[in-house]
Design a protein around this motif. Sequence first.
Motif, PDB file in Angstrom:
ATOM      1  N   ASP A  19       0.295   2.292  -1.469  1.00 26.69           N
ATOM      2  CA  ASP A  19       1.545   1.794  -0.898  1.00 26.69           C
ATOM      3  C   ASP A  19       1.805   2.445   0.459  1.00 26.69           C
ATOM      4  O   ASP A  19       1.193   3.463   0.812  1.00 26.69           O
ATOM      5  N   GLU A  20       2.760   1.917   1.181  1.00 31.00           N
ATOM      6  CA  GLU A  20       3.004   2.391   2.547  1.00 31.00           C
ATOM      7  C   GLU A  20       3.486   3.838   2.607  1.00 31.00           C
ATOM      8  O   GLU A  20       3.287   4.513   3.620  1.00 31.00           O
ATOM      9  N   SER A  21       4.106   4.346   1.550  1.00 31.71           N
ATOM     10  CA  SER A  21       4.595   5.725   1.579  1.00 31.71           C
ATOM     11  C   SER A  21       3.620   6.707   0.930  1.00 31.71           C
ATOM     12  O   SER A  21       3.974   7.869   0.694  1.00 31.71           O
ATOM     13  N   ASP A  63       0.842   9.451   0.092  1.00 38.14           N
ATOM     14  CA  ASP A  63       0.221  10.632   0.700  1.00 38.14           C
ATOM     15  C   ASP A  63      -1.267  10.327   0.831  1.00 38.14           C
ATOM     16  O   ASP A  63      -1.957  10.112  -0.172  1.00 38.14           O
ATOM     17  N   GLN A  86      -1.470  -1.471   1.504  1.00 41.48           N
ATOM     18  CA  GLN A  86      -0.283  -2.096   2.104  1.00 41.48           C
ATOM     19  C   GLN A  86      -0.495  -2.263   3.608  1.00 41.48           C
ATOM     20  O   GLN A  86      -1.010  -1.375   4.282  1.00 41.48           O
ATOM     21  N   ARG A 108       1.279  -2.181   6.337  1.00 42.39           N
ATOM     22  CA  ARG A 108       1.858  -1.322   7.366  1.00 42.39           C
ATOM     23  C   ARG A 108       1.025  -0.065   7.607  1.00 42.39           C
ATOM     24  O   ARG A 108       1.125   0.535   8.680  1.00 42.39           O
ATOM     25  N   ILE A 109       0.250   0.341   6.614  1.00 39.51           N
ATOM     26  CA  ILE A 109      -0.586   1.539   6.793  1.00 39.51           C
ATOM     27  C   ILE A 109      -2.067   1.196   6.892  1.00 39.51           C
ATOM     28  O   ILE A 109      -2.904   2.077   7.078  1.00 39.51           O
ATOM     29  N   ASN A 119       2.954  -6.163   0.475  1.00 43.10           N
ATOM     30  CA  ASN A 119       3.949  -5.285  -0.138  1.00 43.10           C
ATOM     31  C   ASN A 119       3.605  -5.085  -1.611  1.00 43.10           C
ATOM     32  O   ASN A 119       2.597  -5.612  -2.108  1.00 43.10           O
ATOM     33  N   THR A 131       2.029   6.202  -4.340  1.00 36.64           N
ATOM     34  CA  THR A 131       3.220   6.039  -3.512  1.00 36.64           C
ATOM     35  C   THR A 131       4.173   7.210  -3.700  1.00 36.64           C
ATOM     36  O   THR A 131       4.173   7.870  -4.744  1.00 36.64           O
ATOM     37  N   ARG A 132       5.026   7.437  -2.672  1.00 33.11           N
ATOM     38  CA  ARG A 132       6.140   8.376  -2.807  1.00 33.11           C
ATOM     39  C   ARG A 132       7.437   7.643  -3.145  1.00 33.11           C
ATOM     40  O   ARG A 132       8.446   8.269  -3.437  1.00 33.11           O
ATOM     41  N   ASP A 133       7.403   6.320  -3.072  1.00 32.70           N
ATOM     42  CA  ASP A 133       8.595   5.497  -3.258  1.00 32.70           C
ATOM     43  C   ASP A 133       8.795   5.223  -4.749  1.00 32.70           C
ATOM     44  O   ASP A 133       8.072   4.420  -5.346  1.00 32.70           O
ATOM     45  N   ASN A 177       9.408   1.504  -5.800  1.00 34.06           N
ATOM     46  CA  ASN A 177       8.180   0.705  -5.841  1.00 34.06           C
ATOM     47  C   ASN A 177       7.316   1.085  -7.039  1.00 34.06           C
ATOM     48  O   ASN A 177       6.706   0.230  -7.694  1.00 34.06           O
TER      49      ASN A 177
END
Length: 417
Positions: free
Chosen positions: A233-235, A237, A265, A267-268, A326, A347-349, A352
């Motif tokens: 995911d975008e967040s 690590d 994702q 965006r990354i 997404n 993810t860190r989210d 999500n």
Amino acid sequence: MTATFARSGSTQDKLLRAREASAKLALLSTEEKNALLLAIADTLEANAPTILAANRADVEISGLEGAMRDRLLLTPARIKEMAQGVREVAALDDPIGETLAEWTRPNGLRIRKVRVPLGVVGIIYESRPNVTVDTAVLALKTGNAIVLRGGKEAARTNQRLVEILASVPGVPEGAIESLDSSTRQSVQALIKARGLVDVIIPRGGVDLIAFVTENSAVPVIETGAGNCHIFVDESADFDMADRIVINAKTQRPSVCNAAEKLLVQERIAAEYLPRIVKKLIEAGVEVRGDGKSRSLGAGLNIEPAAEQDWHEEYLGLCMAVRVVANVEEAIAHINRYSTKHSDSIVTRDEANARKFLRLVDSAAVYWNASTRFTDGAEFGFGAEMGISTQKLHCRGPFALAELTSSKYEIIGTGQVR
């Protein structure tokens, strides 16, 4: 002439012996069963040289290479792991006789629902000798007889293991039976043995599982193939994602909980995708990708992915990569293509992650962990019968509790209706 490595007697004889043994096994106390398991563990270690000799012959004759050879191969360390797994099963609580519910009716009838053995378990599997030991000891612990039909590539190894297991003093005759692996007739006989066999468990590739589920007259617990996914995911690590992806793909690529697909994702993707693809290639992985992945990884050796790639379980050092918009698109992709085995989000989210955990329709769904943990031993079960991807009678890694059924014990004082 093809050698036969099954114990004496016809398939029908063996099934009848197993049925008779199941009644004797059901009477064993927890202490008696645990003593048998501990004796089995010691006997396996004591007989390691003969097991390894049989396995060497199987490996040489099989002609298998790479990941498939690794599935067949036994080593001194793997035999020690087998024995340790047996001891871990012995240390677990015995589910047989457990009270699941208890109540008293207004008329005074006392009703108790208790766990009981299934009876006779038939298992059909391919070239993984550890399955012989894992499944036999789980069956013994739960008072079930087991009929094993392994793959022909492991015939000598499996026969030696069954000889060792069945030779332990106190194991009832017929409690552990093995069928001839040189012909498919033994499979046909096993899956048609309604009344002698209570459940069939197929462990192997999609063709084996499909054949058994489509043709069995005996109830089946389907252990599915593993087209497993990791979604970054975008967040996420990036260092964590690297560790998880590389472990899930390369630690043992020939098994069903190894990751086969990577979703990133968008965006990354420009930053992360070339980074992870480079690491995968350095680890010896063939990478296939969609158009966006290949564009972002220009200069890296990313082969074009065909539609079939998204369905395929590679069971080797190959991974397909796709860029998704997404978490919703990741979930939709997984639910379309996965075999409902094991899938993970990095993810860190938390929102999500919770959405992924809730909506991905698989037996095991992870947040920030490798799919390689979908395993009975890793779940604390000591061993496993398989990984069920169906929803009845069980789902995910299954072991002792899932090798039981239930019955009602009703105690009255002369009540009539």
